[in-house]
Design a protein around this motif. Sequence first.
Motif, PDB file in Angstrom:
ATOM      1  N   GLU A  56     -17.888  -5.738   3.993  1.00  0.00           N
ATOM      2  CA  GLU A  56     -17.556  -4.378   4.394  1.00  0.00           C
ATOM      3  C   GLU A  56     -18.548  -3.865   5.433  1.00  0.00           C
ATOM      4  O   GLU A  56     -19.685  -4.325   5.446  1.00  0.00           O
ATOM      5  CB  GLU A  56     -17.525  -3.488   3.145  1.00  0.00           C
ATOM      6  N   PRO A  57     -18.198  -2.971   6.325  1.00  0.00           N
ATOM      7  CA  PRO A  57     -16.902  -2.293   6.363  1.00  0.00           C
ATOM      8  C   PRO A  57     -15.809  -3.175   6.958  1.00  0.00           C
ATOM      9  O   PRO A  57     -16.016  -3.837   7.973  1.00  0.00           O
ATOM     10  CB  PRO A  57     -17.165  -1.092   7.263  1.00  0.00           C
ATOM     11  N   LEU A  58     -14.666  -3.161   6.321  1.00  0.00           N
ATOM     12  CA  LEU A  58     -13.522  -3.929   6.818  1.00  0.00           C
ATOM     13  C   LEU A  58     -12.681  -3.039   7.724  1.00  0.00           C
ATOM     14  O   LEU A  58     -13.035  -1.899   7.992  1.00  0.00           O
ATOM     15  CB  LEU A  58     -12.703  -4.437   5.629  1.00  0.00           C
ATOM     16  N   MET A  59     -11.546  -3.585   8.153  1.00  0.00           N
ATOM     17  CA  MET A  59     -10.627  -2.828   9.015  1.00  0.00           C
ATOM     18  C   MET A  59     -10.139  -1.585   8.260  1.00  0.00           C
ATOM     19  O   MET A  59      -9.652  -1.701   7.133  1.00  0.00           O
ATOM     20  CB  MET A  59      -9.442  -3.735   9.349  1.00  0.00           C
ATOM     21  N   PRO A  60     -10.282  -0.410   8.875  1.00  0.00           N
ATOM     22  CA  PRO A  60      -9.797   0.790   8.175  1.00  0.00           C
ATOM     23  C   PRO A  60      -8.270   0.902   8.208  1.00  0.00           C
ATOM     24  O   PRO A  60      -7.607   0.135   8.913  1.00  0.00           O
ATOM     25  CB  PRO A  60     -10.442   1.928   8.958  1.00  0.00           C
ATOM     26  N   GLY A  61      -7.747   1.840   7.441  1.00  0.00           N
ATOM     27  CA  GLY A  61      -6.306   2.095   7.491  1.00  0.00           C
ATOM     28  C   GLY A  61      -5.504   1.183   6.599  1.00  0.00           C
ATOM     29  O   GLY A  61      -4.361   0.870   6.908  1.00  0.00           O
ATOM     30  N   VAL A  62      -6.106   0.736   5.499  1.00  0.00           N
ATOM     31  CA  VAL A  62      -5.364  -0.110   4.558  1.00  0.00           C
ATOM     32  C   VAL A  62      -5.391   0.554   3.185  1.00  0.00           C
ATOM     33  O   VAL A  62      -6.439   1.020   2.726  1.00  0.00           O
ATOM     34  CB  VAL A  62      -5.997  -1.518   4.447  1.00  0.00           C
ATOM     35  N   ARG A  63      -4.231   0.614   2.555  1.00  0.00           N
ATOM     36  CA  ARG A  63      -4.154   1.138   1.187  1.00  0.00           C
ATOM     37  C   ARG A  63      -3.526   0.074   0.312  1.00  0.00           C
ATOM     38  O   ARG A  63      -2.705  -0.707   0.787  1.00  0.00           O
ATOM     39  CB  ARG A  63      -3.272   2.388   1.139  1.00  0.00           C
ATOM     40  N   PHE A  64      -3.894   0.083  -0.939  1.00  0.00           N
ATOM     41  CA  PHE A  64      -3.357  -0.940  -1.835  1.00  0.00           C
ATOM     42  C   PHE A  64      -2.462  -0.340  -2.905  1.00  0.00           C
ATOM     43  O   PHE A  64      -2.714   0.736  -3.420  1.00  0.00           O
ATOM     44  CB  PHE A  64      -4.499  -1.739  -2.479  1.00  0.00           C
ATOM     45  N   ALA A  65      -1.397  -1.076  -3.203  1.00  0.00           N
ATOM     46  CA  ALA A  65      -0.470  -0.680  -4.259  1.00  0.00           C
ATOM     47  C   ALA A  65      -0.344  -1.846  -5.225  1.00  0.00           C
ATOM     48  O   ALA A  65      -0.720  -2.979  -4.914  1.00  0.00           O
ATOM     49  CB  ALA A  65       0.897  -0.344  -3.653  1.00  0.00           C
ATOM     50  N   ALA A  66       0.185  -1.566  -6.409  1.00  0.00           N
ATOM     51  CA  ALA A  66       0.344  -2.625  -7.410  1.00  0.00           C
ATOM     52  C   ALA A  66       1.615  -3.417  -7.112  1.00  0.00           C
ATOM     53  O   ALA A  66       2.677  -2.833  -6.873  1.00  0.00           O
ATOM     54  CB  ALA A  66       0.394  -2.021  -8.808  1.00  0.00           C
ATOM     55  N   PHE A  67       1.479  -4.731  -7.122  1.00  0.00           N
ATOM     56  CA  PHE A  67       2.607  -5.630  -6.865  1.00  0.00           C
ATOM     57  C   PHE A  67       3.634  -5.474  -7.984  1.00  0.00           C
ATOM     58  O   PHE A  67       3.288  -5.340  -9.155  1.00  0.00           O
ATOM     59  CB  PHE A  67       2.073  -7.073  -6.829  1.00  0.00           C
TER      60      PHE A  67
ATOM     61  N   ILE B  45       2.784   5.971   0.309  1.00  0.00           N
ATOM     62  CA  ILE B  45       3.447   6.232   1.591  1.00  0.00           C
ATOM     63  C   ILE B  45       3.195   7.668   2.059  1.00  0.00           C
ATOM     64  O   ILE B  45       3.312   8.615   1.281  1.00  0.00           O
ATOM     65  CB  ILE B  45       4.977   6.001   1.471  1.00  0.00           C
ATOM     66  N   ASP B  46       2.823   7.804   3.315  1.00  0.00           N
ATOM     67  CA  ASP B  46       2.820   9.121   3.947  1.00  0.00           C
ATOM     68  C   ASP B  46       3.168   8.944   5.421  1.00  0.00           C
ATOM     69  O   ASP B  46       3.580   7.865   5.826  1.00  0.00           O
ATOM     70  CB  ASP B  46       1.473   9.856   3.744  1.00  0.00           C
ATOM     71  N   GLU B  47       2.977   9.986   6.233  1.00  0.00           N
ATOM     72  CA  GLU B  47       3.445   9.902   7.624  1.00  0.00           C
ATOM     73  C   GLU B  47       2.631   8.934   8.468  1.00  0.00           C
ATOM     74  O   GLU B  47       3.028   8.583   9.563  1.00  0.00           O
ATOM     75  CB  GLU B  47       3.526  11.302   8.261  1.00  0.00           C
ATOM     76  N   THR B  48       1.486   8.453   7.918  1.00  0.00           N
ATOM     77  CA  THR B  48       0.684   7.494   8.689  1.00  0.00           C
ATOM     78  C   THR B  48       1.104   6.040   8.451  1.00  0.00           C
ATOM     79  O   THR B  48       0.693   5.151   9.183  1.00  0.00           O
ATOM     80  CB  THR B  48      -0.823   7.610   8.344  1.00  0.00           C
ATOM     81  N   THR B  49       1.906   5.820   7.429  1.00  0.00           N
ATOM     82  CA  THR B  49       2.249   4.437   7.052  1.00  0.00           C
ATOM     83  C   THR B  49       3.089   3.761   8.134  1.00  0.00           C
ATOM     84  O   THR B  49       4.156   4.270   8.492  1.00  0.00           O
ATOM     85  CB  THR B  49       3.051   4.418   5.735  1.00  0.00           C
ATOM     86  N   CYS B  50       2.612   2.626   8.629  1.00  0.00           N
ATOM     87  CA  CYS B  50       3.413   1.916   9.625  1.00  0.00           C
ATOM     88  C   CYS B  50       3.990   0.613   9.092  1.00  0.00           C
ATOM     89  O   CYS B  50       4.966   0.094   9.648  1.00  0.00           O
ATOM     90  CB  CYS B  50       2.624   1.653  10.905  1.00  0.00           C
ATOM     91  N   ALA B  51       3.419   0.066   8.027  1.00  0.00           N
ATOM     92  CA  ALA B  51       3.932  -1.209   7.520  1.00  0.00           C
ATOM     93  C   ALA B  51       3.579  -1.401   6.058  1.00  0.00           C
ATOM     94  O   ALA B  51       2.597  -0.840   5.559  1.00  0.00           O
ATOM     95  CB  ALA B  51       3.356  -2.365   8.341  1.00  0.00           C
ATOM     96  N   ILE B  52       4.419  -2.165   5.388  1.00  0.00           N
ATOM     97  CA  ILE B  52       4.127  -2.612   4.020  1.00  0.00           C
ATOM     98  C   ILE B  52       4.084  -4.132   4.071  1.00  0.00           C
ATOM     99  O   ILE B  52       5.002  -4.765   4.590  1.00  0.00           O
ATOM    100  CB  ILE B  52       5.203  -2.121   3.024  1.00  0.00           C
ATOM    101  N   LEU B  53       2.989  -4.661   3.580  1.00  0.00           N
ATOM    102  CA  LEU B  53       2.750  -6.105   3.675  1.00  0.00           C
ATOM    103  C   LEU B  53       2.662  -6.716   2.281  1.00  0.00           C
ATOM    104  O   LEU B  53       1.933  -6.211   1.427  1.00  0.00           O
ATOM    105  CB  LEU B  53       1.421  -6.346   4.417  1.00  0.00           C
ATOM    106  N   LEU B  54       3.415  -7.778   2.068  1.00  0.00           N
ATOM    107  CA  LEU B  54       3.278  -8.486   0.796  1.00  0.00           C
ATOM    108  C   LEU B  54       3.713  -9.941   0.910  1.00  0.00           C
ATOM    109  O   LEU B  54       4.436 -10.313   1.838  1.00  0.00           O
ATOM    110  CB  LEU B  54       4.087  -7.802  -0.322  1.00  0.00           C
ATOM    111  N   GLU B  55       3.212 -10.746  -0.030  1.00  0.00           N
ATOM    112  CA  GLU B  55       3.712 -12.106  -0.184  1.00  0.00           C
ATOM    113  C   GLU B  55       5.011 -12.016  -0.986  1.00  0.00           C
ATOM    114  O   GLU B  55       5.044 -11.334  -2.014  1.00  0.00           O
ATOM    115  CB  GLU B  55       2.708 -12.957  -0.966  1.00  0.00           C
TER     116      GLU B  55
END
Length: 406
Positions: free
Chosen positions: A160-171, A181-191
């Motif tokens: 750290e510090p890593l790339m900012p602007g990442v939030r985590f959710a439970a798979f 999710i809010d107005e800043t969300t541009c992508a959802i990434l998952l395997e």
Amino acid sequence: MKANQELMNLADRCLLHTYNRYPIILEKGEGVYLYDTQGKQYLDFASGIGVQALGYGNQELNAAVKKQVDLLMHTSNLFYNMPVIRAAEWAVKASGMERVFFTNSGTEAIEGAVKAARKYAYVRDGHTDHTIIAMENSFHGRTIGALSVTGNPRYQEAFEPLMPGVRFAAFNDLDSVKNQIDETTCAILLETVQGEGGIYPAEPEFLQGIKELCQEHDILLILDEIQCGMGRCGQMFAWQHYGVKPDIMACAKAIGGGVPVGAFFLTERVAEKSLVPGDHGSTYGGNPLVGAAVDKVFSIFERDHIPEHAREMGVYLEKTLEEMAEEFDCIKGRRGLGLMQGLVLDIPVGDVVKAAQEQGLLVITAGGNVLRMLPPLIIEKKHVDEMAVKLRAALNLRKIRGEENV
Ligand SMILES: *Cc1c(COP(=O)(O)O)cnc(C)c1O
């Protein structure tokens, strides 16, 4: 020639110690078998972590690569080259995506995917500071960008510090994703199927729910198919099981049949409004050598119906593993899709992996307590049977030694 132990000592002196390696020097491969420098044979249910989908010593693939070595290995992307043109045509056709960018690894495919998503949002909104929602317990690679979206504090903390602007959710928890999710969300990434985290397939309602959220909010869906793609789960790409097409997809591992190559794919809609000349590049990316391999891998996959075969073998492997789970108390469950399977154990997985090696079987671990199997996609039922004999022997050996009550 130096003795085995001497060679391993040499390696441990010279190589940066970032891996705890098993004390085996692998020397050659044939079909679904590997041989070490002592001539010991191993049935390979690991595939070099899901890379060797076509097994070892595939003569067509080897011939294509050898031919390209003599013809032309590298050009840079300042020019066109024949192999990458053919590779791209196959990649687009096999994925149903419209655009592909070749990288040298999985982690770089994720980097590219993240950049494409941010650029798309920037072009749309005219400003930056967009965020990405990634999953807890995920794995996307080791470079800083990919590490920033990897939901595993153990890998992240020291860097750290890593790339900012990442939030985590439970798979597999749609509400948890919604809450981020809010107005800043541009992508959802998952395997599509979490690999390193312990072989967790996405639940259909979860993936479909995410797709709906993405469509509702003009958020891009990025699927990491680096491990679960390329036929591994019984479809060319695992998302095809779910009928949920991503906007951006990352791929690597099996796509080159053993040569180091990855790729990220975009739909035309995203490609049109994201990366343009100057935005992204790679000196090696998609060079003639790897292009020749990718071209051949895709053509073999199509001709030999590799994903269909993987699906059939996956059913048989699942059944075999379910039987073993009934038989051994130390096996608490089975998870997986196709030829990406995990056994949940309540005994130290590392010990079982080593006992299996003694029996001439290579398997790997995932997520702490999961015995992971990623066999070459060309396995036959007899290889699944052979795996079962060897794994039973490994588990029984523990019992005989009194290490575990099974
Ligand atoms: C292996 C893997 C990566 C990273 O790929 P590298 O080629 O090691 O950089 C990323 N995501 C997933 C799901 C993987 O399994």
